[in-house]
Structure formats: C-alpha cells, structure tokens
Write a protein that holds these residues in place. Sequence first.
Motif, PDB file in Angstrom:
ATOM      1  N   CYS A  60       0.847  -1.191   0.000  1.00 14.93           N
ATOM      2  CA  CYS A  60       0.000   0.000   0.000  1.00 14.93           C
ATOM      3  C   CYS A  60       0.886   1.245   0.000  1.00 14.93           C
ATOM      4  O   CYS A  60       2.042   1.190   0.384  1.00 14.93           O
ATOM      5  N   VAL A  61       0.299   2.336  -0.467  1.00 14.27           N
ATOM      6  CA  VAL A  61       0.933   3.646  -0.466  1.00 14.27           C
ATOM      7  C   VAL A  61      -0.143   4.648  -0.083  1.00 14.27           C
ATOM      8  O   VAL A  61      -1.238   4.626  -0.648  1.00 14.27           O
ATOM      9  N   PRO A  62       0.134   5.531   0.875  1.00 11.32           N
ATOM     10  CA  PRO A  62      -0.875   6.525   1.256  1.00 11.32           C
ATOM     11  C   PRO A  62      -1.228   7.446   0.088  1.00 11.32           C
ATOM     12  O   PRO A  62      -0.403   7.697  -0.789  1.00 11.32           O
ATOM     13  N   SER A  63      -2.433   7.952   0.094  1.00 16.01           N
ATOM     14  CA  SER A  63      -2.863   8.854  -0.973  1.00 16.01           C
ATOM     15  C   SER A  63      -2.204  10.218  -0.809  1.00 16.01           C
ATOM     16  O   SER A  63      -1.720  10.569   0.269  1.00 16.01           O
ATOM     17  N   GLY A  64      -2.195  10.978  -1.864  1.00 18.69           N
ATOM     18  CA  GLY A  64      -1.630  12.321  -1.828  1.00 18.69           C
ATOM     19  C   GLY A  64      -0.129  12.325  -1.992  1.00 18.69           C
ATOM     20  O   GLY A  64       0.506  11.288  -2.152  1.00 18.69           O
ATOM     21  N   THR A  65       0.446  13.529  -1.946  1.00 21.26           N
ATOM     22  CA  THR A  65       1.883  13.664  -2.130  1.00 21.26           C
ATOM     23  C   THR A  65       2.628  13.798  -0.810  1.00 21.26           C
ATOM     24  O   THR A  65       3.850  13.755  -0.778  1.00 21.26           O
ATOM     25  N   TYR A  66       1.895  13.966   0.288  1.00 23.07           N
ATOM     26  CA  TYR A  66       2.524  14.108   1.602  1.00 23.07           C
ATOM     27  C   TYR A  66       1.496  13.783   2.680  1.00 23.07           C
ATOM     28  O   TYR A  66       0.311  14.043   2.503  1.00 23.07           O
ATOM     29  N   GLY A  67       1.940  13.218   3.781  1.00 20.97           N
ATOM     30  CA  GLY A  67       1.023  12.923   4.880  1.00 20.97           C
ATOM     31  C   GLY A  67       0.139  11.727   4.586  1.00 20.97           C
ATOM     32  O   GLY A  67       0.486  10.859   3.785  1.00 20.97           O
ATOM     33  N   ASN A  68      -0.998  11.667   5.238  1.00 22.79           N
ATOM     34  CA  ASN A  68      -1.988  10.589   5.099  1.00 22.79           C
ATOM     35  C   ASN A  68      -1.411   9.209   5.410  1.00 22.79           C
ATOM     36  O   ASN A  68      -1.945   8.203   4.958  1.00 22.79           O
ATOM     37  N   LYS A  69      -0.327   9.138   6.172  1.00 25.72           N
ATOM     38  CA  LYS A  69       0.320   7.855   6.437  1.00 25.72           C
ATOM     39  C   LYS A  69      -0.515   6.935   7.320  1.00 25.72           C
ATOM     40  O   LYS A  69      -0.261   5.740   7.373  1.00 25.72           O
ATOM     41  N   ASP A  70      -1.546   7.471   7.982  1.00 21.56           N
ATOM     42  CA  ASP A  70      -2.426   6.634   8.798  1.00 21.56           C
ATOM     43  C   ASP A  70      -3.226   5.652   7.942  1.00 21.56           C
ATOM     44  O   ASP A  70      -3.729   4.658   8.448  1.00 21.56           O
ATOM     45  N   GLU A  71      -3.324   5.920   6.650  1.00 17.81           N
ATOM     46  CA  GLU A  71      -4.025   5.012   5.742  1.00 17.81           C
ATOM     47  C   GLU A  71      -3.283   3.688   5.596  1.00 17.81           C
ATOM     48  O   GLU A  71      -3.880   2.689   5.216  1.00 17.81           O
ATOM     49  N   CYS A  72      -1.997   3.692   5.877  1.00 19.09           N
ATOM     50  CA  CYS A  72      -1.174   2.497   5.690  1.00 19.09           C
ATOM     51  C   CYS A  72      -0.193   2.385   6.862  1.00 19.09           C
ATOM     52  O   CYS A  72       0.921   2.891   6.788  1.00 19.09           O
ATOM     53  N   PRO A  73      -0.595   1.719   7.954  1.00 24.98           N
ATOM     54  CA  PRO A  73       0.258   1.635   9.144  1.00 24.98           C
ATOM     55  C   PRO A  73       1.633   1.015   8.882  1.00 24.98           C
ATOM     56  O   PRO A  73       2.625   1.460   9.457  1.00 24.98           O
ATOM     57  N   CYS A  74       1.715   0.005   8.046  1.00 20.38           N
ATOM     58  CA  CYS A  74       3.004  -0.616   7.740  1.00 20.38           C
ATOM     59  C   CYS A  74       3.934   0.409   7.105  1.00 20.38           C
ATOM     60  O   CYS A  74       5.103   0.532   7.483  1.00 20.38           O
ATOM     61  N   TYR A  75       3.444   1.154   6.144  1.00 20.25           N
ATOM     62  CA  TYR A  75       4.203   2.204   5.453  1.00 20.25           C
ATOM     63  C   TYR A  75       4.631   3.278   6.460  1.00 20.25           C
ATOM     64  O   TYR A  75       5.760   3.739   6.453  1.00 20.25           O
ATOM     65  N   ARG A  76       3.715   3.651   7.336  1.00 22.16           N
ATOM     66  CA  ARG A  76       3.972   4.683   8.336  1.00 22.16           C
ATOM     67  C   ARG A  76       5.040   4.259   9.336  1.00 22.16           C
ATOM     68  O   ARG A  76       5.881   5.063   9.736  1.00 22.16           O
ATOM     69  N   ASP A  77       5.035   2.998   9.736  1.00 21.72           N
ATOM     70  CA  ASP A  77       5.892   2.536  10.822  1.00 21.72           C
ATOM     71  C   ASP A  77       7.281   2.069  10.396  1.00 21.72           C
ATOM     72  O   ASP A  77       8.109   1.780  11.251  1.00 21.72           O
ATOM     73  N   MET A  78       7.571   1.992   9.098  1.00 20.02           N
ATOM     74  CA  MET A  78       8.902   1.570   8.661  1.00 20.02           C
ATOM     75  C   MET A  78       9.916   2.661   8.990  1.00 20.02           C
ATOM     76  O   MET A  78       9.697   3.832   8.703  1.00 20.02           O
ATOM     77  N   LYS A  79      11.025   2.259   9.593  1.00 19.99           N
ATOM     78  CA  LYS A  79      12.074   3.204   9.991  1.00 19.99           C
ATOM     79  C   LYS A  79      13.398   2.801   9.353  1.00 19.99           C
ATOM     80  O   LYS A  79      13.654   1.626   9.096  1.00 19.99           O
ATOM     81  N   ASN A  80      14.268   3.787   9.139  1.00 19.84           N
ATOM     82  CA  ASN A  80      15.598   3.489   8.634  1.00 19.84           C
ATOM     83  C   ASN A  80      16.514   3.141   9.802  1.00 19.84           C
ATOM     84  O   ASN A  80      16.085   3.102  10.957  1.00 19.84           O
ATOM     85  N   SER A  81      17.788   2.929   9.529  1.00 20.64           N
ATOM     86  CA  SER A  81      18.721   2.514  10.581  1.00 20.64           C
ATOM     87  C   SER A  81      18.943   3.594  11.641  1.00 20.64           C
ATOM     88  O   SER A  81      19.395   3.301  12.734  1.00 20.64           O
ATOM     89  N   LYS A  82      18.594   4.830  11.300  1.00 20.69           N
ATOM     90  CA  LYS A  82      18.747   5.937  12.252  1.00 20.69           C
ATOM     91  C   LYS A  82      17.470   6.213  13.038  1.00 20.69           C
ATOM     92  O   LYS A  82      17.393   7.157  13.798  1.00 20.69           O
ATOM     93  N   GLY A  83      16.429   5.402  12.815  1.00 23.25           N
ATOM     94  CA  GLY A  83      15.173   5.565  13.533  1.00 23.25           C
ATOM     95  C   GLY A  83      14.237   6.589  12.929  1.00 23.25           C
ATOM     96  O   GLY A  83      13.221   6.915  13.517  1.00 23.25           O
ATOM     97  N   LYS A  84      14.556   7.092  11.750  1.00 18.74           N
ATOM     98  CA  LYS A  84      13.677   8.069  11.079  1.00 18.74           C
ATOM     99  C   LYS A  84      12.807   7.346  10.071  1.00 18.74           C
ATOM    100  O   LYS A  84      13.064   6.217   9.683  1.00 18.74           O
ATOM    101  N   ASP A  85      11.744   8.029   9.618  1.00 21.28           N
ATOM    102  CA  ASP A  85      10.833   7.443   8.646  1.00 21.28           C
ATOM    103  C   ASP A  85      11.588   7.021   7.387  1.00 21.28           C
ATOM    104  O   ASP A  85      12.371   7.787   6.839  1.00 21.28           O
ATOM    105  N   LYS A  86      11.333   5.811   6.958  1.00 25.51           N
ATOM    106  CA  LYS A  86      11.970   5.291   5.734  1.00 25.51           C
ATOM    107  C   LYS A  86      11.152   5.669   4.510  1.00 25.51           C
ATOM    108  O   LYS A  86      11.690   5.945   3.450  1.00 25.51           O
ATOM    109  N   CYS A  87       9.844   5.671   4.680  1.00 26.56           N
ATOM    110  CA  CYS A  87       8.951   5.850   3.541  1.00 26.56           C
ATOM    111  C   CYS A  87       8.549   7.313   3.381  1.00 26.56           C
ATOM    112  O   CYS A  87       8.179   7.951   4.352  1.00 26.56           O
ATOM    113  N   PRO A  88       8.596   7.804   2.140  1.00 27.99           N
ATOM    114  CA  PRO A  88       8.231   9.211   1.903  1.00 27.99           C
ATOM    115  C   PRO A  88       6.732   9.467   2.012  1.00 27.99           C
ATOM    116  O   PRO A  88       5.935   8.608   1.902  1.00 27.99           O
TER     117      PRO A  88
END
Length: 88
Positions: A60-88
């Motif tokens: 899944c990918v959230p709608s829009g060009t920014y935000g709306n990450k609550d539509e896809c919890p897996c996408y929202r919760d992925m983090k990089n090795s530094k603990g920051k959001d991995k997914c744009p």
Amino acid sequence: MKLEFANVLLLCLVLSSSFLEISMAGSPFCDSKCAQRCAKAGVQDRCLRFCGICCEKCNCVPSGTYGNKDECPCYRDMKNSKGKDKCP
C-alpha cells in the motif's frame, strides 16, 4: 569463428540486460502509486526508490503527495537505521 563468437556474446549481453530490467522493475501498482506520491518531491529518484521499497513490503501507499500515512500503518511505521521514517 570470431564473428560467430562475437554474435553469441552480443546475444548473451542483450538477453541478460533484458532479464535484469525485468527483475528490477516494480509492480505496476507500486509504480503508479509511487509516481503520484512522489510527484512533488524535490529529489524524485530517491523518493521513488524508497516508496517502491515500502510499497513492495506493505502492499500500500498513502494517498496524496505528503502525509496521510495513517491510511497504511506498515508504510507509516517503517524506519531506517537511524530511527527516522523510511517511507516518503
């Protein structure tokens, strides 16, 4: 003999590049959704790459060009090795 070898080598290169291109291609779903998501990104190639990774894992990918990450919890919760959001 050299001409035959050159032809076989050229054929092998063409076929291997075709297989590589197919294996690196994302799904049509992820490609289209990430193109929409990254339409306004400053660094589009990086946005498309990370969005594609996240989409393949989460399906899944959230709608829009920014935000709306609550539509896809897996996408929202992925983090990089530094603990920051991995997914744009």
